[in-house]
Design a protein around this motif. Structure first.
Motif, PDB file in Angstrom:
ATOM      1  N   LYS A 189       0.827  -1.204   0.000  1.00  0.00           N
ATOM      2  CA  LYS A 189       0.000   0.000   0.000  1.00  0.00           C
ATOM      3  C   LYS A 189       0.863   1.257   0.000  1.00  0.00           C
ATOM      4  O   LYS A 189       0.329   2.374   0.010  1.00  0.00           O
ATOM      5  CB  LYS A 189      -0.948  -0.010   1.190  1.00  0.00           C
ATOM      6  N   ASP A 190       2.182   1.074  -0.010  1.00  0.00           N
ATOM      7  CA  ASP A 190       3.081   2.211  -0.193  1.00  0.00           C
ATOM      8  C   ASP A 190       3.229   2.556  -1.667  1.00  0.00           C
ATOM      9  O   ASP A 190       3.780   3.607  -2.002  1.00  0.00           O
ATOM     10  CB  ASP A 190       4.467   1.896   0.391  1.00  0.00           C
ATOM     11  N   TRP A 191       2.761   1.660  -2.540  1.00  0.00           N
ATOM     12  CA  TRP A 191       2.715   1.901  -3.985  1.00  0.00           C
ATOM     13  C   TRP A 191       1.258   1.790  -4.412  1.00  0.00           C
ATOM     14  O   TRP A 191       0.612   0.761  -4.184  1.00  0.00           O
ATOM     15  CB  TRP A 191       3.542   0.870  -4.749  1.00  0.00           C
ATOM     16  N   LEU A 192       0.732   2.828  -5.032  1.00  0.00           N
ATOM     17  CA  LEU A 192      -0.679   2.869  -5.405  1.00  0.00           C
ATOM     18  C   LEU A 192      -0.815   3.116  -6.906  1.00  0.00           C
ATOM     19  O   LEU A 192      -0.223   4.062  -7.427  1.00  0.00           O
ATOM     20  CB  LEU A 192      -1.397   3.980  -4.630  1.00  0.00           C
ATOM     21  N   LYS A 193      -1.598   2.294  -7.590  1.00  0.00           N
ATOM     22  CA  LYS A 193      -1.771   2.470  -9.036  1.00  0.00           C
ATOM     23  C   LYS A 193      -3.136   3.077  -9.342  1.00  0.00           C
ATOM     24  O   LYS A 193      -4.155   2.686  -8.783  1.00  0.00           O
ATOM     25  CB  LYS A 193      -1.594   1.141  -9.774  1.00  0.00           C
ATOM     26  N   TYR A 194      -3.129   4.031 -10.270  1.00  0.00           N
ATOM     27  CA  TYR A 194      -4.338   4.715 -10.711  1.00  0.00           C
ATOM     28  C   TYR A 194      -4.419   4.611 -12.240  1.00  0.00           C
ATOM     29  O   TYR A 194      -3.940   5.489 -12.961  1.00  0.00           O
ATOM     30  CB  TYR A 194      -4.316   6.177 -10.284  1.00  0.00           C
ATOM     31  N   PRO A 195      -4.995   3.522 -12.761  1.00  0.00           N
ATOM     32  CA  PRO A 195      -5.079   3.359 -14.218  1.00  0.00           C
ATOM     33  C   PRO A 195      -6.249   4.135 -14.806  1.00  0.00           C
ATOM     34  O   PRO A 195      -7.258   4.371 -14.150  1.00  0.00           O
ATOM     35  CB  PRO A 195      -5.293   1.850 -14.382  1.00  0.00           C
ATOM     36  N   HIS A 196      -6.114   4.536 -16.074  1.00  0.00           N
ATOM     37  CA  HIS A 196      -7.198   5.195 -16.796  1.00  0.00           C
ATOM     38  C   HIS A 196      -8.043   4.175 -17.548  1.00  0.00           C
ATOM     39  O   HIS A 196      -9.254   4.301 -17.632  1.00  0.00           O
ATOM     40  CB  HIS A 196      -6.646   6.196 -17.812  1.00  0.00           C
ATOM     41  N   ARG A 197      -7.382   3.229 -18.129  1.00  0.00           N
ATOM     42  CA  ARG A 197      -8.056   2.327 -19.048  1.00  0.00           C
ATOM     43  C   ARG A 197      -8.833   1.244 -18.313  1.00  0.00           C
ATOM     44  O   ARG A 197      -8.381   0.714 -17.306  1.00  0.00           O
ATOM     45  CB  ARG A 197      -7.039   1.666 -19.977  1.00  0.00           C
ATOM     46  N   ALA A 198      -9.989   0.934 -18.857  1.00  0.00           N
ATOM     47  CA  ALA A 198     -10.799  -0.157 -18.303  1.00  0.00           C
ATOM     48  C   ALA A 198     -10.310  -1.464 -18.900  1.00  0.00           C
ATOM     49  O   ALA A 198     -10.998  -2.147 -19.647  1.00  0.00           O
ATOM     50  CB  ALA A 198     -12.273   0.070 -18.627  1.00  0.00           C
ATOM     51  N   ARG A 199      -9.056  -1.786 -18.612  1.00  0.00           N
ATOM     52  CA  ARG A 199      -8.457  -3.004 -19.129  1.00  0.00           C
ATOM     53  C   ARG A 199      -7.980  -3.854 -17.972  1.00  0.00           C
ATOM     54  O   ARG A 199      -7.446  -3.342 -16.987  1.00  0.00           O
ATOM     55  CB  ARG A 199      -7.271  -2.677 -20.037  1.00  0.00           C
ATOM     56  N   ALA A 200      -8.181  -5.141 -18.067  1.00  0.00           N
ATOM     57  CA  ALA A 200      -7.774  -6.036 -16.994  1.00  0.00           C
ATOM     58  C   ALA A 200      -7.403  -7.386 -17.577  1.00  0.00           C
ATOM     59  O   ALA A 200      -7.632  -7.666 -18.750  1.00  0.00           O
ATOM     60  CB  ALA A 200      -8.895  -6.178 -15.962  1.00  0.00           C
ATOM     61  N   SER A 201      -6.804  -8.218 -16.744  1.00  0.00           N
ATOM     62  CA  SER A 201      -6.373  -9.548 -17.167  1.00  0.00           C
ATOM     63  C   SER A 201      -7.386 -10.591 -16.719  1.00  0.00           C
ATOM     64  O   SER A 201      -7.887 -10.548 -15.587  1.00  0.00           O
ATOM     65  CB  SER A 201      -5.000  -9.867 -16.573  1.00  0.00           C
ATOM     66  N   TYR A 202      -7.666 -11.529 -17.619  1.00  0.00           N
ATOM     67  CA  TYR A 202      -8.593 -12.616 -17.350  1.00  0.00           C
ATOM     68  C   TYR A 202      -7.975 -13.931 -17.815  1.00  0.00           C
ATOM     69  O   TYR A 202      -6.961 -13.941 -18.527  1.00  0.00           O
ATOM     70  CB  TYR A 202      -9.926 -12.378 -18.072  1.00  0.00           C
ATOM     71  N   VAL A 203      -8.601 -15.034 -17.419  1.00  0.00           N
ATOM     72  CA  VAL A 203      -8.101 -16.363 -17.776  1.00  0.00           C
ATOM     73  C   VAL A 203      -9.046 -17.002 -18.788  1.00  0.00           C
ATOM     74  O   VAL A 203     -10.268 -16.948 -18.638  1.00  0.00           O
ATOM     75  CB  VAL A 203      -7.986 -17.252 -16.522  1.00  0.00           C
ATOM     76  N   VAL A 204      -8.472 -17.599 -19.819  1.00  0.00           N
ATOM     77  CA  VAL A 204      -9.267 -18.265 -20.843  1.00  0.00           C
ATOM     78  C   VAL A 204      -9.676 -19.652 -20.348  1.00  0.00           C
ATOM     79  O   VAL A 204      -8.825 -20.459 -19.967  1.00  0.00           O
ATOM     80  CB  VAL A 204      -8.482 -18.393 -22.161  1.00  0.00           C
ATOM     81  N   GLY A 205     -10.996 -19.899 -20.357  1.00  0.00           N
ATOM     82  CA  GLY A 205     -11.504 -21.212 -19.948  1.00  0.00           C
ATOM     83  C   GLY A 205     -12.039 -22.013 -21.113  1.00  0.00           C
ATOM     84  O   GLY A 205     -12.367 -23.194 -20.974  1.00  0.00           O
ATOM     85  N   GLY A 206     -12.148 -21.366 -22.277  1.00  0.00           N
ATOM     86  CA  GLY A 206     -12.647 -22.059 -23.462  1.00  0.00           C
ATOM     87  C   GLY A 206     -12.709 -21.106 -24.641  1.00  0.00           C
ATOM     88  O   GLY A 206     -12.386 -19.925 -24.517  1.00  0.00           O
ATOM     89  N   TRP A 207     -13.123 -21.650 -25.778  1.00  0.00           N
ATOM     90  CA  TRP A 207     -13.259 -20.809 -26.965  1.00  0.00           C
ATOM     91  C   TRP A 207     -14.355 -21.372 -27.855  1.00  0.00           C
ATOM     92  O   TRP A 207     -14.760 -22.522 -27.723  1.00  0.00           O
ATOM     93  CB  TRP A 207     -11.940 -20.701 -27.717  1.00  0.00           C
ATOM     94  N   ARG A 208     -14.834 -20.516 -28.733  1.00  0.00           N
ATOM     95  CA  ARG A 208     -15.874 -20.927 -29.679  1.00  0.00           C
ATOM     96  C   ARG A 208     -15.362 -20.749 -31.105  1.00  0.00           C
ATOM     97  O   ARG A 208     -14.709 -19.750 -31.418  1.00  0.00           O
ATOM     98  CB  ARG A 208     -17.138 -20.084 -29.484  1.00  0.00           C
ATOM     99  N   PRO A 209     -15.654 -21.727 -31.981  1.00  0.00           N
ATOM    100  CA  PRO A 209     -15.246 -21.584 -33.377  1.00  0.00           C
ATOM    101  C   PRO A 209     -16.042 -20.479 -34.064  1.00  0.00           C
ATOM    102  O   PRO A 209     -17.165 -20.161 -33.677  1.00  0.00           O
ATOM    103  CB  PRO A 209     -15.584 -22.954 -33.991  1.00  0.00           C
ATOM    104  N   GLU A 210     -15.432 -19.903 -35.090  1.00  0.00           N
ATOM    105  CA  GLU A 210     -16.119 -18.902 -35.877  1.00  0.00           C
ATOM    106  C   GLU A 210     -17.209 -19.568 -36.701  1.00  0.00           C
ATOM    107  O   GLU A 210     -16.997 -20.629 -37.306  1.00  0.00           O
ATOM    108  CB  GLU A 210     -15.108 -18.208 -36.811  1.00  0.00           C
TER     109      GLU A 210
END
Length: 321
Positions: A189-210
């Motif tokens: 908590k001595d380092w605080l991040k303030y991002p602008h972008r609504a971007r985050a990391s997620y994990v892929v659990g599957g995919w769908r074919p085109e």
């Protein structure tokens, strides 16, 4: 060694802290890395301790200008017209072949933005205040060393920097307490991040074919790892085409699995025809927030994050509250 991480700023202060006790840096849109100079040469590791030295030959020359034992913390950044570009960096992140990395470095170079000095030769600096570590870092004159390394500038006015980075379309800022010591593998908590972008990391659990194109990858099914398992956050089709789709298919092929990894229900419209996979690939997704049901709004694929493990994304602090 895993680097020290920043806490989300809004959990401590609603806006960047003011006063002389804090300094503020640009939040670079890149990949975190530690660089160590050893007797055998330079060693570069990602935040999850993967060896990434071969991927970035531009910085190898540091081994010739820094004493053995020196350890730097910073971020690998690819620039496009003077602005950090995660899309350009994505073409470099997964490369482990030295010859290919050398070719890519000519047309798509990266820069290491150093923001902390943890060890200088055999002198351990982690117990000293940040301002002392930065003073030693600046004395190294890395900007004049003839390699693709720059010392990230620091500013006194966090609100000014936040507004300036927003106007320039940058990722955000990080506010750091001047007296903060460095603790490996710790979110401080001595380092605080303030991002602008609504971007985050997620994990892929599957995919769908085109649709209508056989087994060509058309959309990802992503989730948020929690202490209770992978929770479904939505289907992502935007941003997946051409080289991006081919690269994703390559990354997901060895992860194929018959079992749905999500602990909550995946809507039938998304689950029908889905190909499940082991939840180990982390990707970055940009979205316009989430719906009331926790689904991503208008999500778009940004790129893979081979530097991150799913376990790192679990918000243990929120789970304890």
């Amino acid at each position: 060694m895993r680097p020290m991480l920043a806490t989300r700023g809004d959990r401590v202060f609603p806006a960047p802290p003011t006063g002389s006790a804090w300094l503020h840096e640009v939040k670079w849109d890149g990949v975190r890395a530690l660089i160590e100079v050893t007797a055998r040469g330079l060693v570069m590791t990602s935040r999850n301790e993967n060896a990434i030295t071969a991927a970035y030959p531009e910085v190898h020359g540091l081994a010739d200008v820094l004493p053995v034992g020196t350890l730097l913390d910073g971020e690998v950044v690819a620039f496009d017209d003077g602005r950090p570009s995660f899309a350009r960096l994505a073409d470099r992140m997964h490369v482990r072949d030295a010859a290919r990395a050398e070719r890519l470095a000519v047309h798509n170079p990266v820069t290491f933005m150093a923001f902390d000095l943890l060890r200088l030769a055999d002198d351990d600096l982690t117990g000293r205040p940040l301002v002392d570590r930065r003073a030693h870092l600046e004395e190294l004159a890395l900007d004049e060393a003839g390699v693709s390394v720059h010392v990230a500038p620091a500013y006194d006015d966090g609100q000014m920097l936040l507004e300036a980075t927003r106007a320039q379309g940058l990722e955000g800022i990080v506010s750091k307490h001047r007296d903060s010591t460095y603790r490996f593998d710790h979110r401080s908590k001595d380092w605080l991040k303030y991002p602008h972008r609504a971007r985050a990391s997620y994990v892929v659990g599957g995919w769908r074919p085109e649709k209508g194109v056989g087994d060509r990858l058309g959309a990802l099914l992503v989730g948020e790892p929690t202490a209770h398992g992978l929770r479904y956050r939505g289907r992502v089709g935007s941003g997946i085409a051409g080289k991006a789709a081919a690269r994703l298919a390559e990354l997901l092929a060895p992860l194929e699995d018959a079992t749905n990894p999500f602990v909550d229900e995946v809507p039938r419209v998304d689950a029908t025809g889905a190909r499940w996979c082991r939840p180990s690939l982390v990707v970055d997704i940009a979205a316009l927030g989430t719906t009331g049901g926790g689904r991503l709004r208008q999500p778009a694929y940004v790129g893979p994050r081979p530097d991150l493990d799913p376990e790192e994304l679990i918000d243990h602090e929120s789970a304890e509250q």
